[in-house]
Design a protein around this motif. Structure first.
Motif, short mmCIF file in Angstrom:
data_model
loop_
_atom_site.label_atom_id
_atom_site.label_comp_id
_atom_site.label_asym_id
_atom_site.label_seq_id
_atom_site.Cartn_x
_atom_site.Cartn_y
_atom_site.Cartn_z
N ILE A 145 -76.42 -10.50 -24.91
CA ILE A 145 -75.45 -11.62 -24.46
C ILE A 145 -74.55 -11.40 -25.56
CG2 ILE A 145 -74.98 -14.21 -24.29
CD1 ILE A 145 -77.57 -14.35 -22.80
N TRP A 146 -73.29 -11.46 -25.29
CA TRP A 146 -72.15 -11.46 -26.33
C TRP A 146 -71.23 -12.63 -26.06
CZ3 TRP A 146 -71.78 -7.27 -29.71
CH2 TRP A 146 -72.78 -6.22 -29.42
N TRP A 147 -71.13 -13.35 -27.05
CA TRP A 147 -70.27 -14.67 -27.17
C TRP A 147 -69.09 -14.27 -27.57
CZ3 TRP A 147 -72.24 -17.56 -23.75
CH2 TRP A 147 -73.37 -17.92 -23.75
N ILE A 148 -67.97 -13.95 -26.80
CA ILE A 148 -66.76 -13.39 -27.46
C ILE A 148 -65.75 -14.26 -27.67
CG2 ILE A 148 -64.82 -11.98 -26.69
CD1 ILE A 148 -66.62 -10.60 -24.66
N SER A 149 -65.37 -14.56 -29.18
CA SER A 149 -64.76 -15.58 -29.54
C SER A 149 -63.45 -15.26 -30.44
CB SER A 149 -65.62 -16.43 -30.60
OG SER A 149 -66.74 -16.76 -29.77
N GLN A 150 -62.34 -15.93 -30.31
CA GLN A 150 -61.21 -16.06 -30.85
C GLN A 150 -60.95 -17.20 -31.76
OE1 GLN A 150 -58.00 -15.02 -28.21
NE2 GLN A 150 -56.39 -15.85 -29.80
N TYR A 190 -64.79 -26.72 -31.54
CA TYR A 190 -65.20 -26.33 -32.71
C TYR A 190 -63.85 -25.11 -33.37
CZ TYR A 190 -67.79 -23.36 -29.58
OH TYR A 190 -68.31 -22.52 -28.71
N GLY A 191 -62.89 -25.06 -32.49
CA GLY A 191 -61.71 -24.39 -32.85
C GLY A 191 -61.78 -22.76 -32.43
N ASP A 192 -62.54 -22.34 -31.59
CA ASP A 192 -62.73 -21.18 -30.83
C ASP A 192 -62.20 -20.96 -29.31
OD1 ASP A 192 -63.45 -20.33 -33.39
OD2 ASP A 192 -65.51 -19.74 -32.56
N ARG A 193 -61.73 -20.07 -28.90
CA ARG A 193 -61.40 -19.87 -27.67
C ARG A 193 -62.68 -18.72 -27.53
NH1 ARG A 193 -58.70 -20.51 -23.49
NH2 ARG A 193 -58.19 -19.08 -22.09
#
Length: 131
Positions: free
Chosen positions: A117-122, A103-106
């Protein structure tokens, strides 16, 4: 309707055991900046506001009336790999390896010492999500 600078229509509010340590985690792991703090008579945090990027979160020491609870967050950062490393160094545990998502995130995931919980996204693409 007036919303103070740094806040949004919905602002996360954490009730946690050892609020002082959680504030330290947010500042170390995610570059948070403490903006305001008020203390209870016993010296524990009644309320503090921490700015993380463009968002402000509020934190209070948990009590019997307002016990600690865990949440899940989707956090956008400039560099997901570096942010994951900082979060783990600050005491988080690994949930998911950082990887490029369809979906376009790292993105990768950690669980902080309070169980959040932390979903760390770039974001890798300059476009909205699409199905």
């Amino acid at each position: 309707m007036y919303i103070p600078p740094g806040f949004t229509t919905i602002t996360p509010y954490f009730f946690v055991d050892d609020a002082e340590r959680f504030v330290d985690f947010l500042t170390s792991a995610f570059g948070g900046v403490e903006e305001l703090r008020s203390l209870r008579a016993d010296g524990r945090i009644a309320n503090t506001q921490v700015r993380v990027g463009t968002a402000t979160v509020m934190i209070s020491e948990a009590t019997a009336r307002y016990p600690g609870m865990a949440f899940s967050f989707y956090l956008y950062v400039e560099d997901a790999d570096a942010a994951m490393a900082r979060a783990i160094a600050a005491g988080a545990t690994h949930e998911m390896d950082v990887a490029d998502m369809p979906y376009g995130d790292r993105q990768g995931g950690v669980r902080d010492p309070r169980g959040n919980i932390w979903w760390i996204s770039q974001r890798l693409v300059q476009e909205p999500y699409s199905a």
